[in-house]
Design a protein around this motif. Structure first.
Motif, PDB file in Angstrom:
ATOM      1  N   LEU A 120    -131.473 -41.734   2.678  1.00 16.66           N
ATOM      2  CA  LEU A 120    -130.174 -41.821   2.020  1.00 16.66           C
ATOM      3  C   LEU A 120    -130.088 -40.870   0.829  1.00 16.66           C
ATOM      4  O   LEU A 120    -129.028 -40.286   0.567  1.00 16.66           O
ATOM      5  CB  LEU A 120    -129.911 -43.258   1.567  1.00 16.66           C
ATOM      6  N   LEU A 121    -131.193 -40.704   0.122  1.00 22.31           N
ATOM      7  CA  LEU A 121    -131.193 -39.826  -1.045  1.00 22.31           C
ATOM      8  C   LEU A 121    -131.207 -38.350  -0.677  1.00 22.31           C
ATOM      9  O   LEU A 121    -130.952 -37.498  -1.532  1.00 22.31           O
ATOM     10  CB  LEU A 121    -132.409 -40.134  -1.928  1.00 22.31           C
ATOM     11  N   SER A 122    -131.511 -38.032   0.588  1.00 20.67           N
ATOM     12  CA  SER A 122    -131.537 -36.621   0.996  1.00 20.67           C
ATOM     13  C   SER A 122    -130.161 -35.981   0.933  1.00 20.67           C
ATOM     14  O   SER A 122    -130.038 -34.762   0.877  1.00 20.67           O
ATOM     15  CB  SER A 122    -132.099 -36.501   2.418  1.00 20.67           C
ATOM     16  N   PRO A 154    -141.385 -52.484   5.951  1.00 20.53           N
ATOM     17  CA  PRO A 154    -142.231 -51.285   5.972  1.00 20.53           C
ATOM     18  C   PRO A 154    -141.441 -49.977   6.020  1.00 20.53           C
ATOM     19  O   PRO A 154    -141.922 -48.952   5.545  1.00 20.53           O
ATOM     20  CB  PRO A 154    -143.067 -51.467   7.249  1.00 20.53           C
ATOM     21  N   ALA A 155    -140.248 -49.991   6.604  1.00 17.07           N
ATOM     22  CA  ALA A 155    -139.455 -48.769   6.714  1.00 17.07           C
ATOM     23  C   ALA A 155    -138.506 -48.589   5.537  1.00 17.07           C
ATOM     24  O   ALA A 155    -137.756 -47.619   5.502  1.00 17.07           O
ATOM     25  CB  ALA A 155    -138.660 -48.784   8.022  1.00 17.07           C
ATOM     26  N   ARG A 156    -138.546 -49.495   4.571  1.00 17.59           N
ATOM     27  CA  ARG A 156    -137.565 -49.473   3.485  1.00 17.59           C
ATOM     28  C   ARG A 156    -137.628 -48.176   2.689  1.00 17.59           C
ATOM     29  O   ARG A 156    -136.597 -47.559   2.406  1.00 17.59           O
ATOM     30  CB  ARG A 156    -137.798 -50.672   2.571  1.00 17.59           C
ATOM     31  N   ASP A 157    -138.833 -47.738   2.325  1.00 16.04           N
ATOM     32  CA  ASP A 157    -138.964 -46.518   1.532  1.00 16.04           C
ATOM     33  C   ASP A 157    -138.453 -45.296   2.297  1.00 16.04           C
ATOM     34  O   ASP A 157    -137.837 -44.406   1.706  1.00 16.04           O
ATOM     35  CB  ASP A 157    -140.420 -46.311   1.120  1.00 16.04           C
ATOM     36  N   ARG A 178    -128.791 -43.450  -8.372  1.00 17.60           N
ATOM     37  CA  ARG A 178    -128.753 -43.250  -6.926  1.00 17.60           C
ATOM     38  C   ARG A 178    -129.906 -43.968  -6.231  1.00 17.60           C
ATOM     39  O   ARG A 178    -129.740 -44.444  -5.102  1.00 17.60           O
ATOM     40  CB  ARG A 178    -128.793 -41.755  -6.606  1.00 17.60           C
ATOM     41  N   VAL A 179    -131.061 -44.048  -6.877  1.00 17.09           N
ATOM     42  CA  VAL A 179    -132.191 -44.727  -6.256  1.00 17.09           C
ATOM     43  C   VAL A 179    -131.885 -46.213  -6.066  1.00 17.09           C
ATOM     44  O   VAL A 179    -132.151 -46.795  -5.008  1.00 17.09           O
ATOM     45  CB  VAL A 179    -133.464 -44.539  -7.100  1.00 17.09           C
ATOM     46  N   GLU A 180    -131.295 -46.842  -7.090  1.00 19.49           N
ATOM     47  CA  GLU A 180    -130.923 -48.251  -6.970  1.00 19.49           C
ATOM     48  C   GLU A 180    -129.838 -48.446  -5.912  1.00 19.49           C
ATOM     49  O   GLU A 180    -129.861 -49.437  -5.168  1.00 19.49           O
ATOM     50  CB  GLU A 180    -130.453 -48.773  -8.322  1.00 19.49           C
ATOM     51  N   GLU A 181    -128.893 -47.524  -5.849  1.00 18.46           N
ATOM     52  CA  GLU A 181    -127.839 -47.628  -4.837  1.00 18.46           C
ATOM     53  C   GLU A 181    -128.420 -47.514  -3.435  1.00 18.46           C
ATOM     54  O   GLU A 181    -128.065 -48.292  -2.534  1.00 18.46           O
ATOM     55  CB  GLU A 181    -126.789 -46.539  -5.068  1.00 18.46           C
ATOM     56  N   ALA A 182    -129.316 -46.537  -3.239  1.00 18.55           N
ATOM     57  CA  ALA A 182    -129.935 -46.371  -1.922  1.00 18.55           C
ATOM     58  C   ALA A 182    -130.770 -47.590  -1.547  1.00 18.55           C
ATOM     59  O   ALA A 182    -130.775 -48.031  -0.392  1.00 18.55           O
ATOM     60  CB  ALA A 182    -130.790 -45.105  -1.910  1.00 18.55           C
ATOM     61  N   LEU A 219    -120.491 -49.742  -1.259  1.00 20.84           N
ATOM     62  CA  LEU A 219    -120.793 -50.120  -2.634  1.00 20.84           C
ATOM     63  C   LEU A 219    -119.529 -50.110  -3.479  1.00 20.84           C
ATOM     64  O   LEU A 219    -118.686 -49.221  -3.344  1.00 20.84           O
ATOM     65  CB  LEU A 219    -121.821 -49.159  -3.235  1.00 20.84           C
ATOM     66  N   LYS A 220    -119.412 -51.108  -4.337  1.00 17.02           N
ATOM     67  CA  LYS A 220    -118.214 -51.225  -5.178  1.00 17.02           C
ATOM     68  C   LYS A 220    -118.284 -50.221  -6.321  1.00 17.02           C
ATOM     69  O   LYS A 220    -119.343 -50.012  -6.929  1.00 17.02           O
ATOM     70  CB  LYS A 220    -118.099 -52.644  -5.733  1.00 17.02           C
ATOM     71  N   ARG A 221    -117.144 -49.597  -6.599  1.00 20.60           N
ATOM     72  CA  ARG A 221    -117.051 -48.683  -7.742  1.00 20.60           C
ATOM     73  C   ARG A 221    -116.745 -49.506  -8.986  1.00 20.60           C
ATOM     74  O   ARG A 221    -115.717 -50.163  -9.069  1.00 20.60           O
ATOM     75  CB  ARG A 221    -115.958 -47.644  -7.510  1.00 20.60           C
ATOM     76  N   SER A 222    -117.634 -49.464  -9.944  1.00 18.73           N
ATOM     77  CA  SER A 222    -117.471 -50.239 -11.170  1.00 18.73           C
ATOM     78  C   SER A 222    -117.167 -49.296 -12.315  1.00 18.73           C
ATOM     79  O   SER A 222    -117.927 -48.359 -12.605  1.00 18.73           O
ATOM     80  CB  SER A 222    -118.744 -51.043 -11.459  1.00 18.73           C
ATOM     81  N   SER A 223    -116.040 -49.521 -12.957  1.00 23.15           N
ATOM     82  CA  SER A 223    -115.648 -48.672 -14.082  1.00 23.15           C
ATOM     83  C   SER A 223    -116.496 -48.938 -15.314  1.00 23.15           C
ATOM     84  O   SER A 223    -116.551 -48.142 -16.240  1.00 23.15           O
ATOM     85  CB  SER A 223    -114.165 -48.903 -14.426  1.00 23.15           C
ATOM     86  N   SER A 224    -117.192 -50.083 -15.336  1.00 28.70           N
ATOM     87  CA  SER A 224    -117.976 -50.444 -16.514  1.00 28.70           C
ATOM     88  C   SER A 224    -119.281 -49.666 -16.608  1.00 28.70           C
ATOM     89  O   SER A 224    -119.820 -49.469 -17.688  1.00 28.70           O
ATOM     90  CB  SER A 224    -118.293 -51.947 -16.502  1.00 28.70           C
ATOM     91  N   SER A 225    -119.801 -49.224 -15.447  1.00 28.42           N
ATOM     92  CA  SER A 225    -121.084 -48.517 -15.475  1.00 28.42           C
ATOM     93  C   SER A 225    -120.870 -47.063 -15.850  1.00 28.42           C
ATOM     94  O   SER A 225    -120.108 -46.355 -15.225  1.00 28.42           O
ATOM     95  CB  SER A 225    -121.759 -48.614 -14.095  1.00 28.42           C
TER      96      SER A 225
END
Length: 587
Positions: A537-539, A528-531, A511-515, A500-506
């Protein structure tokens, strides 16, 4: 999803009564027979006997199962990896469980357990080599050896060999670093690699038969699921399972199990000192990092975090840590106490991941294979037969960074139908020979048959052509094929290592959106396995922007070629050359 589990789950309509005494083994045969309970700590020999009784009709069952199998099915590739686990394979590291070091040689040996390989890299995180990459059990050169969830390792400097436990194969193996060969030292009666010409051809076609070799009779002292490996003061190896309940003392010289010790008190009487010494480095690790790893391992009373003893190693003044939760490797600076993740490079050494596709691409007699595959781009062309130069430009998403330029050794190209690949040397000079594509295909088979594996890998790299990174976030791949009248298809696979790109603007990170974004990239088809992938990843409490993952690129180009143009004398054909450009968006 935290563990790699090979065992299937049986669906049954039985009613399971509540058992309050804790974990146990449940065994039954058929839908009408009563349930048989065995305590969790029951002797394995008792379980083995019970299984033999319950599977007395195994021969009849096997015959029924064989009737359901397709004649094209390659058995060794059917029952290897859990369904849910396939969504996580496209992480660069998947359960990096154990690590060892060679300080004099500036080498670290990382067991990337769920990718069935050991990655060798230096302290600057440059990947130097890789041992194994395909699930299985076979002794061979590093790139052809087959492992099954390797765990702890130990580098023996006098021999320049790496000893490691092959957990799911219940074996102890040795990698000769000079000869680049993997050998099995226990058990001693494993199958050896067949090097005959016919076996090579069958293996390439996916039709090689797996011969069952006689194995040692099962008994309660058998080596089962080893995980930790320690060097004793004598010329012995201490091999322990993950719960420290069983200790196998192995002679380093001959690979024979000298003694089996069962029960935690007896095990600690022998190797408590070694475990305490190896675990002592953990006192320098921040407690929050250690606490997060606890769910992934077992620890002994009186020796805190002892289950992580194979996950850490001293390298001069630094401490190297395997993060099996965050799927990363960290370095703890001995002077400043700061922790930083390894920024890996030189991914071309790893080649094309084994789960992408094997030469020759598998053909299945039943079911629509393409419906179960994610294809990034399909495009058709109507061309004159002859040489076709393909320039493929892959657009990297704006929110992603390409970790490293795509290496040509990581690209695999296959042409089928009336087309054939043209190697790099042939693509530079046009040939005037009017040889049919079928004859050229047979010539290519002859050439591959009598080429060594090292030369074979070079040829595969050359057929993919030169590739380069161009501006504006694009990757470019060149390849050349020769077509004849009729229909054909060119299939291209390549792994894009992204983060994932590091954006200085954000100002804030979600984390949920990133995952969720990572989950969509690593496996866009398995919704079906997405969740479950997102929760996995969030663990981890690590920064997801440090996580390297693989975008599996899959492109198919279809060609429909008419007849060759005729020359003025109407007897000979005119050789043509075409160039096409394909634009792919790696979403």
């Amino acid at each position: 999803m935290a563990e790699y589990i090979l065992f299937p789950v049986l669906l049954s309509n039985k009613c399971y009564p509540q058992k309050k005494d804790g974990p146990c083994y449940i065994m039954f045969k058929g839908f009408e027979s009563p349930l048989i309970y065995h305590e969790k700590d029951v002797d394995l020999a008792t379980l083995d006997k019970a299984v033999k009784i319950l599977t007395a009709d195994h021969g009849q069952i096997s015959r029924l199962v064989n009737k359901l199998e397709s004649s094209w099915a390659n058995r060794i590739q059917i029952v290897k990896e859990p369904h849910h686990y396939s969504s996580l394979r496209n992480l660069f590291l998947c359960f990096p469980g154990c690590i060892s070091v060679d300080e004099d040689g500036n080498r670290l040996f990382l067991s990337d357990s769920n990718h069935h390989r050991i990655i060798i890299f230096d302290i600057n995180a440059k990947i130097l080599d890789s041992i194994g990459s395909v699930p299985g059990f076979e002794d061979a050169e590093f790139e052809n050896a087959k492992l099954m969830r390797p765990a702890a390792s130990f580098y023996h400097a006098p021999e320049d060999c790496l000893y490691f436990v092959d957990s799911e194969n219940h074996a102890i193996r040795r990698a000769d670093m000079e000869r680049r060969v993997v050998e099995t030292i226990y058990p001693t009666n494993t199958s050896k690699k067949t090097t005959s010409l016919w076996s090579w051809v069958l293996d390439k076609l996916g039709k090689k038969r797996e011969v069952d070799t006689p194995s040692e009779a099962f008994h309660s002292d058998s080596l089962l699921f080893p995980w930790h490996l320690l060097k004793s003061t004598s010329n012995d190896l201490f091999v322990l399972n993950r719960s420290f309940g069983t200790l196998w003392i192995v002679d380093l010289a001959c690979g024979v199990i000298k003694e089996v010790v069962k029960g935690l008190p007896k095990v600690l009487e022998i190797c408590r000192e070694v475990i305490v010494e190896k675990s002592s480095v953990l006192k320098h690790v921040p407690s929050d990092w250690l606490q997060q790893q606890l769910d992934m391992t077992s620890s002994l009373d009186g020796i805190p975090y002892s289950g992580l003893l194979s996950s850490v190693a001293n390298f001069k003044d630094d401490l190297v840590l395997c993060d099996a939760v965050g799927q990363m490797v960290f370095k703890l600076n001995g002077k400043s106490g700061s922790i930083s993740s390894f920024q890996f490079s030189n991914f071309g050494v790893l080649g094309l991941p084994y789960w992408f596709s094997f030469p020759l691409e598998r053909v299945c007699a039943a079911g629509d294979v393409l419906s179960e595959m994610h294809i990034d781009h399909i495009e058709g062309f109507s061309l004159l037969p002859g040489r076709v130069n393909i320039l493929m430009k892959i657009l990297i998403p704006e929110d992603m960074d390409l970790v490293e330029p795509l290496d040509k050794s990581c690209i695999w190209c296959q042409a089928r139908g009336t087309a054939m690949e043209v190697s790099g040397a042939e693509s530079k000079a046009d040939s005037t020979e009017k040889v049919g594509v079928a004859q050229q295909w047979y010539d290519e088979i002859d050439h591959l048959t009598f080429t060594t594996s090292e030369g074979e890998s070079r040829t595969a790299a050359e057929t993919a052509g030169e590739n380069r990174v161009v501006q504006e976030g694009r990757v470019c791949i060149d390849c050349t094929v020769s077509t004849s009248p009729g229909t054909s298809e060119v299939i291209i696979y390549a792994p894009l290592y992204l983060r994932l790109k590091r954006s200085s603007s954000s100002s804030t990170d979600n984390r949920v959106e990133e995952a969720a974004r990572i989950a969509d990239i690593i496996d866009p088809l398995r919704k079906p396995a997405r969740d479950s992938v997102i929760q996995f990843l969030l663990s981890s409490k690590r920064d997801l922007k440090d996580l390297i993952f693989v975008k599996p690129l899959h492109v198919r180009l279809k060609f429909d070629c008419g007849d060759h143009p005729k020359a003025d004398n109407s007897k000979s054909v005119v050789l043509t050359a075409s160039s096409i450009e394909v634009n792919v968006v790696a979403l």
